[in-house]
Motif scaffolding. Structure first.
Motif, mmCIF file in Angstrom:
data_model
loop_
_atom_site.group_PDB
_atom_site.id
_atom_site.type_symbol
_atom_site.label_atom_id
_atom_site.label_comp_id
_atom_site.label_asym_id
_atom_site.label_seq_id
_atom_site.Cartn_x
_atom_site.Cartn_y
_atom_site.Cartn_z
ATOM 1 N N GLU A 291 2.292 14.515 -8.867
ATOM 2 C CA GLU A 291 3.264 15.615 -8.836
ATOM 3 C C GLU A 291 4.003 15.788 -10.154
ATOM 4 N N ARG A 292 4.087 14.723 -10.927
ATOM 5 C CA ARG A 292 4.872 14.760 -12.168
ATOM 6 C C ARG A 292 4.038 14.225 -13.332
ATOM 7 N N PRO A 293 3.301 15.100 -13.988
ATOM 8 C CA PRO A 293 2.467 14.670 -15.114
ATOM 9 C C PRO A 293 3.273 13.990 -16.229
ATOM 10 N N SER A 294 4.554 14.299 -16.292
ATOM 11 C CA SER A 294 5.388 13.679 -17.321
ATOM 12 C C SER A 294 5.455 12.152 -17.139
ATOM 13 N N LEU A 295 5.273 11.678 -15.911
ATOM 14 C CA LEU A 295 5.231 10.232 -15.671
ATOM 15 C C LEU A 295 3.989 9.621 -16.300
ATOM 16 N N VAL A 296 2.863 10.282 -16.119
ATOM 17 C CA VAL A 296 1.598 9.777 -16.661
ATOM 18 C C VAL A 296 1.635 9.777 -18.191
ATOM 19 N N ARG A 297 2.257 10.798 -18.762
ATOM 20 C CA ARG A 297 2.375 10.881 -20.225
ATOM 21 C C ARG A 297 3.385 9.877 -20.773
ATOM 22 N N ASP B 257 6.665 10.469 -20.562
ATOM 23 C CA ASP B 257 7.846 11.231 -20.975
ATOM 24 C C ASP B 257 9.046 10.988 -20.062
ATOM 25 N N THR B 258 8.793 10.624 -18.815
ATOM 26 C CA THR B 258 9.846 10.308 -17.863
ATOM 27 C C THR B 258 9.582 8.912 -17.294
ATOM 28 N N SER B 259 10.552 8.411 -16.567
ATOM 29 C CA SER B 259 10.461 7.031 -16.093
ATOM 30 C C SER B 259 10.700 6.921 -14.595
ATOM 31 N N VAL B 260 10.277 5.786 -14.054
ATOM 32 C CA VAL B 260 10.533 5.433 -12.663
ATOM 33 C C VAL B 260 11.305 4.116 -12.673
ATOM 34 N N PHE B 261 12.385 4.083 -11.908
ATOM 35 C CA PHE B 261 13.167 2.864 -11.750
ATOM 36 C C PHE B 261 13.038 2.419 -10.298
ATOM 37 N N VAL B 262 12.603 1.197 -10.109
ATOM 38 C CA VAL B 262 12.439 0.635 -8.770
ATOM 39 C C VAL B 262 13.474 -0.473 -8.618
ATOM 40 N N ALA B 263 14.293 -0.371 -7.576
ATOM 41 C CA ALA B 263 15.325 -1.377 -7.323
ATOM 42 C C ALA B 263 15.030 -2.077 -6.005
ATOM 43 N N VAL B 264 15.004 -3.401 -6.040
ATOM 44 C CA VAL B 264 14.746 -4.200 -4.842
ATOM 45 C C VAL B 264 15.688 -5.391 -4.810
ATOM 46 N N GLN C 218 0.827 -1.204 0.000
ATOM 47 C CA GLN C 218 0.000 0.000 0.000
ATOM 48 C C GLN C 218 0.862 1.256 0.000
ATOM 49 N N ALA C 219 1.951 1.224 0.750
ATOM 50 C CA ALA C 219 2.845 2.394 0.803
ATOM 51 C C ALA C 219 3.501 2.633 -0.557
ATOM 52 N N PHE C 220 3.880 1.551 -1.238
ATOM 53 C CA PHE C 220 4.484 1.679 -2.570
ATOM 54 C C PHE C 220 3.480 2.266 -3.552
ATOM 55 N N ARG C 221 2.257 1.744 -3.533
ATOM 56 C CA ARG C 221 1.210 2.256 -4.416
ATOM 57 C C ARG C 221 0.951 3.736 -4.139
ATOM 58 N N LYS C 222 0.870 4.088 -2.856
ATOM 59 C CA LYS C 222 0.610 5.477 -2.475
ATOM 60 C C LYS C 222 1.729 6.393 -2.961
ATOM 61 N N LEU C 223 2.968 5.971 -2.786
ATOM 62 C CA LEU C 223 4.102 6.775 -3.240
ATOM 63 C C LEU C 223 4.092 6.955 -4.755
ATOM 64 N N LEU C 224 3.820 5.873 -5.472
ATOM 65 C CA LEU C 224 3.792 5.961 -6.938
ATOM 66 C C LEU C 224 2.637 6.844 -7.413
ATOM 67 N N GLN D 137 2.735 -1.642 -13.717
ATOM 68 C CA GLN D 137 1.981 -1.725 -14.972
ATOM 69 C C GLN D 137 0.634 -1.019 -14.872
ATOM 70 N N GLU D 138 0.017 -1.086 -13.704
ATOM 71 C CA GLU D 138 -1.285 -0.439 -13.512
ATOM 72 C C GLU D 138 -1.163 1.088 -13.514
ATOM 73 N N LEU D 139 -0.196 1.602 -12.758
ATOM 74 C CA LEU D 139 -0.093 3.053 -12.603
ATOM 75 C C LEU D 139 0.747 3.727 -13.684
ATOM 76 N N LEU D 140 1.579 2.951 -14.362
ATOM 77 C CA LEU D 140 2.396 3.490 -15.457
ATOM 78 C C LEU D 140 2.182 2.616 -16.704
ATOM 79 N N PRO D 141 0.983 2.664 -17.266
ATOM 80 C CA PRO D 141 0.647 1.753 -18.367
ATOM 81 C C PRO D 141 1.403 2.014 -19.668
ATOM 82 N N ARG D 142 2.129 3.115 -19.747
ATOM 83 C CA ARG D 142 2.910 3.405 -20.961
ATOM 84 C C ARG D 142 4.248 2.674 -20.963
#
Length: 195
Positions: free
Chosen positions: A14-20, A22-29, A2-8, A50-55
């Motif tokens: 905060e960053r519409p470029s993510l939704v478009r 245009d920019t990326s998120v890298f998650v390292a675990v 839930q915390a990961f989903r909330k943060l994403l 995949q759900e929150l960043l479908p592009r």
């Protein structure tokens, strides 16, 4: 999760470029956190990305240092064990720990772009961290054991020994408060997960 989903979600707001896209998120675990023996919920992380960043601009990088040689087909780690190779950008393996050597690699980098980038811009890292001949022989011997099935038998023995040790120790230390000593309550997750 839930915390990961909330943060994403917050990042997307905060960053519409993510939704478009245009920019990326890298998650390292890490696939397996060695200090407490917990597994990263890889499938759930991938599902949320995949759900929150479908592009397709959410990428997962998995450190397999503590699962290399132990989990998955031929010791290839938990990503391979779960069939997630095509959904993970890169997996990091070490020749230490389960393979009993030193050094490491970035295995199964899925794009030629990343491979070419590493070859062209990480040359100083590549050429200043080369392995000694004895380490190459040790790692190669470990790979032979992974391929011929010897490592699979040894991995199963290790898991059985760990289960026995934890079960025996837990019953003898039950009176110690959990905030002083933390042991897994159950190892069913290990027993139900094929190596």
């Amino acid at each position: 999760m839930q915390a990961f989903r909330k943060l994403l979600l917050q990042l997307c707001l905060e960053r519409p470029s993510l939704v478009r896209g245009d920019t990326s998120v890298f998650v390292a675990v890490e696939s397996l956190y060695s200090m407490d023996g917990t597994f990263a919920p890889l499938q759930e992380i991938i599902d949320i990305l995949q759900e929150l960043l479908p592009r397709g601009n959410g990428y997962l990088i998995v450190d397999e240092a503590h699962s290399t040689g132990i989990y998955g087909p031929q010791g290839r780690g938990r990503v391979a064990m779960m069939g997630l190779e095509s959904k993970v950008l890169a997996r990091l393996h070490t020749f230490g720990k389960g393979l009993a050597a030193t050094g490491g690699d970035i295995a199964v980098v899925l794009t030629t772009l990343i491979r070419d980038y590493m070859l062209n811009y990480a040359r100083s890292l590549i050429y200043t961290t080369s392995l000694s001949f004895s380490n190459i022989v040790a790692a190669d011997s470990s790979f032979d054991m992974l391929v011929d099935g010897t490592a699979q038998k040894l991995s199963q023995k290790l898991l059985n020994n760990s289960l026995y040790f934890t079960g025996t120790l837990s019953s003898r230390l039950i009176h110690i408060p959990a905030d002083v000593l933390s042991l897994p309550l159950t190892w069913k997750r290990h027993q139900s997960s094929p190596l």
